[in-house]
Design a protein around this motif. Structure first.
Motif, PDB file in Angstrom:
ATOM      1  N   GLY A  48       0.847  -1.181   0.000  1.00 37.59           N
ATOM      2  CA  GLY A  48       0.000   0.000   0.000  1.00 37.59           C
ATOM      3  C   GLY A  48       0.883   1.231   0.000  1.00 37.59           C
ATOM      4  O   GLY A  48       2.053   1.159   0.357  1.00 37.59           O
ATOM      5  N   GLY A  49       0.350   2.370  -0.408  1.00 31.34           N
ATOM      6  CA  GLY A  49       1.209   3.537  -0.459  1.00 31.34           C
ATOM      7  C   GLY A  49       0.434   4.802  -0.698  1.00 31.34           C
ATOM      8  O   GLY A  49      -0.696   4.961  -0.243  1.00 31.34           O
ATOM      9  N   THR A  50       1.042   5.698  -1.453  1.00 31.70           N
ATOM     10  CA  THR A  50       0.459   7.011  -1.693  1.00 31.70           C
ATOM     11  C   THR A  50      -0.210   7.116  -3.063  1.00 31.70           C
ATOM     12  O   THR A  50      -0.589   8.194  -3.476  1.00 31.70           O
ATOM     13  N   GLY A  51      -0.329   6.013  -3.767  1.00 31.89           N
ATOM     14  CA  GLY A  51      -1.018   6.018  -5.054  1.00 31.89           C
ATOM     15  C   GLY A  51      -0.202   5.456  -6.197  1.00 31.89           C
ATOM     16  O   GLY A  51      -0.753   4.978  -7.189  1.00 31.89           O
ATOM     17  N   GLU A  52       1.155   5.487  -6.104  1.00 28.80           N
ATOM     18  CA  GLU A  52       1.972   4.990  -7.209  1.00 28.80           C
ATOM     19  C   GLU A  52       1.862   3.484  -7.400  1.00 28.80           C
ATOM     20  O   GLU A  52       2.157   2.975  -8.487  1.00 28.80           O
ATOM     21  N   THR A  53       1.412   2.779  -6.357  1.00 26.13           N
ATOM     22  CA  THR A  53       1.384   1.318  -6.430  1.00 26.13           C
ATOM     23  C   THR A  53       0.271   0.790  -7.337  1.00 26.13           C
ATOM     24  O   THR A  53       0.159  -0.422  -7.529  1.00 26.13           O
ATOM     25  N   PHE A  54      -0.562   1.682  -7.908  1.00 29.24           N
ATOM     26  CA  PHE A  54      -1.553   1.247  -8.902  1.00 29.24           C
ATOM     27  C   PHE A  54      -0.873   0.476 -10.024  1.00 29.24           C
ATOM     28  O   PHE A  54      -1.460  -0.425 -10.639  1.00 29.24           O
ATOM     29  N   PHE A  55       0.381   0.854 -10.338  1.00 30.60           N
ATOM     30  CA  PHE A  55       1.129   0.276 -11.440  1.00 30.60           C
ATOM     31  C   PHE A  55       1.385  -1.210 -11.206  1.00 30.60           C
ATOM     32  O   PHE A  55       1.404  -2.008 -12.156  1.00 30.60           O
ATOM     33  N   TYR A  56       1.591  -1.594  -9.950  1.00 31.98           N
ATOM     34  CA  TYR A  56       1.921  -2.967  -9.601  1.00 31.98           C
ATOM     35  C   TYR A  56       0.680  -3.779  -9.225  1.00 31.98           C
ATOM     36  O   TYR A  56       0.629  -4.976  -9.498  1.00 31.98           O
ATOM     37  N   VAL A 180      -8.860  -2.378 -10.835  1.00 33.83           N
ATOM     38  CA  VAL A 180      -8.643  -2.579 -12.260  1.00 33.83           C
ATOM     39  C   VAL A 180      -7.985  -1.340 -12.859  1.00 33.83           C
ATOM     40  O   VAL A 180      -8.278  -0.210 -12.450  1.00 33.83           O
ATOM     41  N   ASN A 181      -7.062  -1.560 -13.793  1.00 37.01           N
ATOM     42  CA  ASN A 181      -6.460  -0.498 -14.604  1.00 37.01           C
ATOM     43  C   ASN A 181      -6.938  -0.646 -16.044  1.00 37.01           C
ATOM     44  O   ASN A 181      -6.849  -1.738 -16.613  1.00 37.01           O
ATOM     45  N   PHE A 182      -7.428   0.430 -16.633  1.00 39.45           N
ATOM     46  CA  PHE A 182      -7.641   0.508 -18.075  1.00 39.45           C
ATOM     47  C   PHE A 182      -6.559   1.436 -18.613  1.00 39.45           C
ATOM     48  O   PHE A 182      -6.462   2.594 -18.195  1.00 39.45           O
ATOM     49  N   LYS A 183      -5.741   0.957 -19.539  1.00 36.44           N
ATOM     50  CA  LYS A 183      -4.633   1.783 -20.007  1.00 36.44           C
ATOM     51  C   LYS A 183      -4.676   1.984 -21.517  1.00 36.44           C
ATOM     52  O   LYS A 183      -4.985   1.065 -22.278  1.00 36.44           O
TER      53      LYS A 183
END
Length: 347
Positions: A48-56, A180-183
């Motif tokens: 968990g973190g400040t938002g950058e971990t969406f990538f992982y 979920v990520n849509f890229k």
């Protein structure tokens, strides 16, 4: 001149790596996001973190309790202030009423002044070596640019539940975010251009390990699982060529142990399966406003530090890279915390 030749070699090597199809299609998407995860060897599958971990793992966004703006400056290949390539990131995460978190993120990898040389004359090296007129002059015909943009639209939702363990252990509260990520991918290489769309899905399971073993002083244990490029993301060029980014799987585990007030020791591990199995490791010591980090990625050791002051987090990472070791600097600004259910019921 030697330094110039070395610089040109690095640019061309990086360019050929990023442009290669098949196994290395979409390689710029594997550069990572956030100095904190990168300093920890990118072992962020359950972090968990400040938002950058969406990538992982997009499910990690579900753990956010406040609105965040995230930035990263990542010079690549060359000096810190005059790099031959730039890789930058900007992101925004907003916890919505009802428990969902919406996030929009953007990464750009750009290489300027890539030299284009004429085709070699003659049929072989020996023929060009024997005839001076067939030897290349070393003068470029011109220069092109490579720009790769990726836009991520992410959503995460956290589920809370009580897992019954029987009369001896009692009940175990668990947190289960899903995301979920849509890229959207857009690349421009000289006069050629390409685009693509991809999907990442992930989930997390977090609980207090101390509750499980009747030792209150023990910390939180998390497990994460992510499928990246679920549909084998196609990248279609206007030259009618098509590349595909292969599907990959990421398993993560994190253990966060408080020691004293404001001091904690955290351990992270991830295992990625794409073409082969690749492990990642990281350890972090948090002491009040200062964090020290060390890790290991697929190439070698990583290290970094972080500083927290009120609403600001600043992180630095030194990352071992296959071509040239790189520096990463990122920051996160907290805007406003999400109200709890109890606070929502109060006038």
């Amino acid at each position: 001149m030697k330094a110039l030749r070395n610089s040109a070699f690095i640019v061309l090597l990086a360019f050929s790596w990023l442009r290669a199809g098949g196994r290395h299609a979409g390689a710029a998407l594997e550069l990572g996001v956030g100095a904190r995860p990168l300093a920890l060897g990118t072992a962020a599958g359950a972090m968990g973190g400040t938002g950058e971990t969406f990538f992982y793992n997009p499910a990690s966004l579900g753990l956010l309790k406040s609105t965040r703006f995230n930035l990263m400056y990542a010079p690549t290949f060359g000096s810190l202030f005059t790099p031959m390539a730039n890789y930058n990131y900007f992101g925004f995460a907003y916890p919505m009423p009802g428990g969902g978190v919406l996030s929009i993120n953007w990464t750009r990898f750009a290489v300027d002044d890539i030299p284009v040389y004429p085709e070699l004359k003659g049929k072989s090296y020996s023929e060009r070596n024997a005839d001076l007129e067939l030897r290349p002059s070393g003068t470029a015909l011109g220069f092109i640019e490579d720009t790769e943009d990726v836009f991520y639209f992410s959503f995460a939702k956290t589920l809370e539940s009580i897992f019954p363990l029987g009369w001896w252990y009692g009940d175990l509260p668990i947190t289960l975010p899903i995301g979920v990520n849509f890229k959207l991918i857009r690349q421009v290489l000289g006069e050629a251009s390409a685009s693509g769309m991809g999907i990442d899905v992930g989930t997390l399971l977090r609980f207090n390990f101390g509750t499980l073993v009747h030792q209150r002083e023990l910390g939180d244990l998390s497990f994460g699982f992510t499928v990246r490029d679920l549909t084998k993301t196609p990248i279609v060029w206007n030259t009618r060529h098509q590349d595909r980014i292969e599907r990959s799987y990421l398993f993560g585990m994190a253990y966060e142990q408080p020691i004293l007030r404001g001091i904690a020791l955290n351990f992270y591990y991830s295992l990625q399966k794409k073409y082969e199995m690749t492990p990642f490791y990281g350890a972090e010591l948090i002491a009040k406003a200062i964090s020290l980090r060390v890790g290991r990625n697929e190439v070698g050791l990583t290290a970094g530090a972080g500083f927290h002051w009120r609403y600001l987090n600043v992180d630095y990472a030194y990352v071992t890279n296959a071509f040239e070791d790189v520096h990463r600097l990122s920051c996160s600004v907290e805007i406003a915390k999400r109200k709890t259910a109890q606070a929502d019921n109060n006038p």
